[in-house]
Design an enzyme around this catalytic site. Sequence first.
Site, PDB file in Angstrom:
ATOM      1  N   TYR A 171     -15.205 -17.255  42.169  1.00 15.53           N
ATOM      2  CA  TYR A 171     -16.051 -16.054  42.240  1.00 15.53           C
ATOM      3  C   TYR A 171     -17.202 -16.178  41.230  1.00 15.53           C
ATOM      4  CZ  TYR A 171     -12.244 -13.848  44.926  1.00 15.53           C
ATOM      5  OH  TYR A 171     -11.290 -13.538  45.875  1.00 15.53           O
TER       6      TYR A 171
HETATM    7  N1  LIG Z   1      -7.698 -14.127  48.363  1.00 12.00           N
HETATM    8  C1  LIG Z   1      -8.732 -14.099  49.136  1.00 12.00           C
HETATM    9  O1  LIG Z   1      -8.982 -14.992  49.938  1.00 12.00           O
HETATM   10  C2  LIG Z   1      -9.652 -12.914  49.059  1.00 12.00           C
HETATM   11  C3  LIG Z   1     -10.641 -12.706  50.040  1.00 12.00           C
HETATM   12  C4  LIG Z   1     -11.445 -11.573  49.930  1.00 12.00           C
HETATM   13  C5  LIG Z   1     -11.283 -10.704  48.862  1.00 12.00           C
HETATM   14  N2  LIG Z   1     -10.334 -10.951  47.917  1.00 12.00           N
HETATM   15  C6  LIG Z   1     -10.116 -10.033  46.769  1.00 12.00           C
HETATM   16  O2  LIG Z   1     -10.055  -8.693  47.235  1.00 12.00           O
HETATM   17  C7  LIG Z   1     -11.030  -7.917  46.580  1.00 12.00           C
HETATM   18  C8  LIG Z   1     -11.523  -6.804  47.477  1.00 12.00           C
HETATM   19  O3  LIG Z   1     -11.933  -7.286  48.735  1.00 12.00           O
HETATM   20  P1  LIG Z   1     -13.438  -7.193  49.230  1.00 12.00           P
HETATM   21  O4  LIG Z   1     -14.343  -7.083  48.067  1.00 12.00           O
HETATM   22  O5  LIG Z   1     -13.628  -8.315  50.190  1.00 12.00           O
HETATM   23  O6  LIG Z   1     -13.481  -5.881  50.140  1.00 12.00           O
HETATM   24  P2  LIG Z   1     -13.196  -4.337  49.916  1.00 12.00           P
HETATM   25  O7  LIG Z   1     -12.477  -4.101  48.702  1.00 12.00           O
HETATM   26  O8  LIG Z   1     -12.630  -3.863  51.197  1.00 12.00           O
HETATM   27  O9  LIG Z   1     -14.693  -3.760  49.835  1.00 12.00           O
HETATM   28  C9  LIG Z   1     -15.373  -3.761  48.628  1.00 12.00           C
HETATM   29  C10 LIG Z   1     -16.786  -3.234  48.839  1.00 12.00           C
HETATM   30  O10 LIG Z   1     -16.784  -1.954  49.485  1.00 12.00           O
HETATM   31  C11 LIG Z   1     -17.766  -1.111  48.881  1.00 12.00           C
HETATM   32  N3  LIG Z   1     -17.021  -0.030  48.219  1.00 12.00           N
HETATM   33  C12 LIG Z   1     -15.944  -0.131  47.368  1.00 12.00           C
HETATM   34  N4  LIG Z   1     -15.496   1.074  47.014  1.00 12.00           N
HETATM   35  C13 LIG Z   1     -16.275   1.971  47.635  1.00 12.00           C
HETATM   36  C14 LIG Z   1     -16.306   3.392  47.668  1.00 12.00           C
HETATM   37  N5  LIG Z   1     -15.411   4.116  46.999  1.00 12.00           N
HETATM   38  N6  LIG Z   1     -17.264   3.998  48.413  1.00 12.00           N
HETATM   39  C15 LIG Z   1     -18.159   3.286  49.098  1.00 12.00           C
HETATM   40  N7  LIG Z   1     -18.186   1.938  49.117  1.00 12.00           N
HETATM   41  C16 LIG Z   1     -17.258   1.280  48.395  1.00 12.00           C
HETATM   42  C17 LIG Z   1     -18.532  -1.970  47.896  1.00 12.00           C
HETATM   43  O11 LIG Z   1     -19.585  -2.677  48.550  1.00 12.00           O
HETATM   44  P3  LIG Z   1     -20.997  -2.007  48.961  1.00 12.00           P
HETATM   45  O12 LIG Z   1     -21.297  -0.931  47.977  1.00 12.00           O
HETATM   46  O13 LIG Z   1     -21.961  -3.125  48.952  1.00 12.00           O
HETATM   47  O14 LIG Z   1     -20.769  -1.480  50.360  1.00 12.00           O
HETATM   48  C18 LIG Z   1     -17.470  -2.994  47.514  1.00 12.00           C
HETATM   49  O15 LIG Z   1     -17.988  -4.173  46.991  1.00 12.00           O
HETATM   50  C19 LIG Z   1     -12.096  -8.923  46.163  1.00 12.00           C
HETATM   51  O16 LIG Z   1     -12.894  -8.453  45.112  1.00 12.00           O
HETATM   52  C20 LIG Z   1     -11.231 -10.092  45.756  1.00 12.00           C
HETATM   53  O17 LIG Z   1     -10.720  -9.880  44.464  1.00 12.00           O
HETATM   54  C21 LIG Z   1      -9.512 -12.035  48.013  1.00 12.00           C
END
Ligand SMILES: NC(=O)c1ccc[n+]([C@@H]2O[C@H](COP(=O)([O-])OP(=O)(O)OC[C@H]3O[C@@H](n4cnc5c(N)ncnc54)[C@H](OP(=O)(O)O)[C@@H]3O)[C@@H](O)[C@H]2O)c1
Length: 402
Positions: free
Chosen positions: A151
Amino acid sequence: MAPVRVILATGLAVASLSVDAFVSPRASTLVGRRAGCHAATSRPLHQRMRMADEDIVDAAEKATDGVAAAIKDGADSIGKAAMEGAKDVALAAKDRVSLGGVEVSPLGVGAWSWGDTVFWGYSEAMDKELQEVFGNCVGGGVNLFDTAEVYGVGRSEYLCGKFRRDYKGIDKNGIVIASNFAPLPWRLGRGSVVDACKASLDRMGAESMEIYQIHWPFGALNSRYWDGLADCVDQGLVKAVGVSNYGPEAVKDAHAALKARGVKLGSNQIQFSLANRKPETSGMLRLCEDLDVRVLAYSPLAQGLLTGKYSKDFVPSGPRGRVFKKKLPAVAPLVDKLKEIGTPRDKTPAQVSLNWCITKGTIPIPGAKNIRQADENCGALGWRLSEEEMFALDAAASAAGL
Ligand SMILES: NC(=O)c1ccc[n+]([C@@H]2O[C@H](COP(=O)([O-])OP(=O)(O)OC[C@H]3O[C@@H](n4cnc5c(N)ncnc54)[C@H](OP(=O)(O)O)[C@@H]3O)[C@@H](O)[C@H]2O)c1
């Protein structure tokens, strides 16, 4: 003498005027009553003034009592609200689950966007706010932060380590940082896991980390990586271990191989949300429960789709935009259901989505790019959706073809 009389008369007139101005209509009536139905004006002025003074005091006392009562009422309700808030935070802070022996909150934070310029548009100008995001999450009862060496090419690990060092709150010792080892094609042996772990710790400025995970499976090399994880535990570099993106067979194998080394498989980190319920239908959730392996749900907000802030006319810039345009029409009725269920509870679609993951027994790790998002996401803690609400959400997701 004349000037003295004038001053005296003027003084009395002013005093009388002042008294009139201060005596309320109710107090004036009282003056009349106390005068025993005699015309108030039949008494000498000084007597009338004394009586008026008494009534002013009387009225003032009553008014003071009223103000005091109102203040008390206000203070009571502020106090009550503060107590409720504090109770929620206290409940959230107490709510912990064991992940391979490490106590974690039922909600974490994903730190992919903390350093990633390509997908999430990170810039260093965000660091000050991200430090506050970190602090607010810990203060809000969240102690788990998921990061990875890939990351932001290490930037996310660096920031997580720095935010923890700089954190001044009382819960500092309970903070859990979980990083991920990347099985890159040139990493062929168990030693590469130990080396990568040490490099991650260097970036974090720490001697050890709480949880270390294998970011994705890599066929024949998997068993070497599991040995590498166990080596990290043996060397005191990490306290608990996990895997990520593993299917059922790989989870069972990793569980058994680590057990043979005296190490417990703590977690499998997989994509899970109302927009992707495959881990539930495939039996992965059940398998992990049977093996006492925690499921960390990544992308629990479907990368923002489930928050309700995007529409066909407003999609995020970058790679998400194209995907969202296609998915939004199907997701819209589900978001309506999230609002319908959340509104009477005073919860947002994001909070209901995260609580759905928690109520399914997983630990969602939503990304948060700013304080508003972090605070909102913490509001998913301290309560649970009812069975009926869960059923309604599942039905809405199925109806949406998700
Ligand atoms: N192991 C793996 O392969 C893998 C893959 C993916 C992710 N991950 C982990 O999972 C974590 C979370 O997944 P993700 O970042 O892909 O997706 P997520 O948590 O579903 O979405 C995060 C995004 O949604 C928006 N958001 C978050 N809270 C919000 C709220 N309360 N209101 C409005 N918008 C909001 C923000 O982006 P915007 O403001 O730009 O919309 C934020 O960056 C990652 O940070 C990582 O640590 C792991």
